[in-house]
Enzyme design. Sequence first.
Site, PDB file in Angstrom:
ATOM      1  CG  HIS A 121      -1.894   0.970   1.424  1.00 20.45           C
ATOM      2  ND1 HIS A 121      -1.636   2.260   1.814  1.00 20.45           N
ATOM      3  CD2 HIS A 121      -3.238   0.887   1.261  1.00 20.45           C
ATOM      4  CE1 HIS A 121      -2.775   2.931   1.888  1.00 20.45           C
ATOM      5  NE2 HIS A 121      -3.768   2.128   1.542  1.00 20.45           N
ATOM      6  CG  ASP A 199       0.715  -2.716   6.196  1.00 21.43           C
ATOM      7  OD1 ASP A 199      -0.285  -2.988   6.896  1.00 21.43           O
ATOM      8  OD2 ASP A 199       0.656  -1.987   5.188  1.00 21.43           O
ATOM      9  CD  GLN A 202      -6.823  -4.801   3.927  1.00 19.69           C
ATOM     10  OE1 GLN A 202      -7.780  -5.519   4.218  1.00 19.69           O
ATOM     11  NE2 GLN A 202      -6.972  -3.520   3.644  1.00 19.69           N
ATOM     12  CE  LYS A 225      -7.266  -0.480   6.126  1.00 15.59           C
ATOM     13  NZ  LYS A 225      -8.077   0.054   5.016  1.00 15.59           N
ATOM     14  CB  CYS A 364      -3.744   3.302  -1.546  1.00 19.58           C
ATOM     15  SG  CYS A 364      -4.902   4.598  -1.206  1.00 19.58           S
TER      16      CYS A 364
HETATM   17  N1  PLP Z   1      -1.617  -0.966   4.603  1.00 23.49           N
HETATM   18  C1  PLP Z   1      -2.553  -1.710   4.034  1.00 23.49           C
HETATM   19  C2  PLP Z   1      -2.206  -3.101   3.567  1.00 23.49           C
HETATM   20  C3  PLP Z   1      -3.841  -1.217   3.887  1.00 23.49           C
HETATM   21  O1  PLP Z   1      -4.794  -1.965   3.321  1.00 23.49           O
HETATM   22  C4  PLP Z   1      -4.130   0.102   4.329  1.00 23.49           C
HETATM   23  C5  PLP Z   1      -5.466   0.680   4.104  1.00 23.49           C
HETATM   24  O2  PLP Z   1      -6.168   0.311   3.224  1.00 23.49           O
HETATM   25  C6  PLP Z   1      -3.119   0.826   4.942  1.00 23.49           C
HETATM   26  C7  PLP Z   1      -1.880   0.265   5.056  1.00 23.49           C
HETATM   27  C8  PLP Z   1      -3.385   2.205   5.484  1.00 23.49           C
HETATM   28  O3  PLP Z   1      -4.295   2.110   6.533  1.00 23.49           O
HETATM   29  P1  PLP Z   1      -4.915   3.416   7.225  1.00 23.49           P
HETATM   30  O4  PLP Z   1      -5.432   4.272   6.110  1.00 23.49           O
HETATM   31  O5  PLP Z   1      -5.976   2.876   8.107  1.00 23.49           O
HETATM   32  O6  PLP Z   1      -3.808   4.072   7.974  1.00 23.49           O
END
Ligand code: PLP
Length: 406
Positions: A121, A199, A202, A225, A364
């Site tokens: 992301h 990270d 998900q 999420k 993203c």
């Molecule tokens: N990393 C992953 C794999 C994500 O799916 C997301 C959000 O979709 C993020 C990071 C960023 O999360 P947040 O916008 O809640 O900070």
Amino acid sequence: MFDIQHIRNQFPILDQSVNGKPLVYLDNAATSQKPLAVLNAWQKYYTEINANVHRGIHTLSQLATEEMELSRRKIQKFINAEHDFEVIFTRGTTEGINLLAYSLTAWLKKDDEIIISYLEHHSNIVPWQMLCERTGAKLKVIPIDSDGILQIDFVEKNLSEKTRLISVNHVSNALGVVNPVEEIIALARKNSDALIVIDGAQAAPHFKIDVQQLDCDFYVFSGHKMYAPMGTGILYGKEKILRELPPFHGGGEMIATCSFDKTTYADLPFKFEAGTPNVGGNIALGAAADFIESIGHQHLQNHENALLEYAQQKLLELDGLRIYGEKATRTGVVSFNLEGIGIASDVGMILNKIGIAVRTGHHCTQPIMAFFEIAGTVRASFAVYNTFEEIDILVEGVRKAQRMLS
Ligand code: PLP
């Protein structure tokens, strides 16, 4: 027993019509809906407790502190951290990664290397690029194959004494691919002293996380999420490393002593929690962890995997539908396009007209879209409250979109 109706009853928001049709909410990778237990925990805080934490002698402040610290211990258990003070409350994954990228500035020097992957992301790309700009370090990117599977022999070939950091996601948000983080961590431990960041944005909603078993140095995820309110999340870090890292934000709560000559920092976790935290949100995050555990990780995972398999099988019955990452091990997400229909949002708009919420676009993750030479995909993503009937409605909707657009 897994009782889907009992679960759905805990999400009143699902019981509504959109554009005259029953809502089919399949945008859970963007944000999930919140169960009553989470809403009640949040409301209880604001109706019965609301006070600032850690600095009050009065009863409400003590109650707020107790509830928030209880929630920290719930998250400790949720991810099997060794200590509760290894759990730092953040605003979400993005803040957790930015905190690390900032605090790790002195860990890197010119020509050091950071390994990330093609599947990240933007929030697990851009903070590291900014860190590279500050330090002269370089980014290396683990490639993927045509199924979106990470080519981890790249890690083995590229690890060296220059590798100071590896940051990869546990599950790709664009494709749902579950990445072999255990193997990457094992390789890194054998061949480098790189710090490892996972990270888990998900992953946390879908399966049990065990940070001690993983042996990662840091793990980040967002609350929203995984059934918790927006503006919540955590950064887990191993005690030894967190103790050595400088703080990210300066301000109240994060100091031990403050004078004009010298300021000393508070102990963990407060060193990394400057300012008034999102107390109600953090308490509700603990309630979300309780909610998941009350269903049971295994039940939740079995249901979601069955939904994914069913969705994949039904969607592939449509002519010219391509699923990205079709052959990879995945969770929670089916990401697809229809042949000859270049704009995913056209499909999304037609689905919305019949009450179906999906996400369309680059999610993203522009590098993945560039790899597949597409502008975006249609992404249906699942949560524990979704049903097989909803998948049937989705498939019919996609069939209709295909008829209308081709
Ligand atoms: N990393 C992953 C794999 C994500 O799916 C997301 C959000 O979709 C993020 C990071 C960023 O999360 P947040 O916008 O809640 O900070």
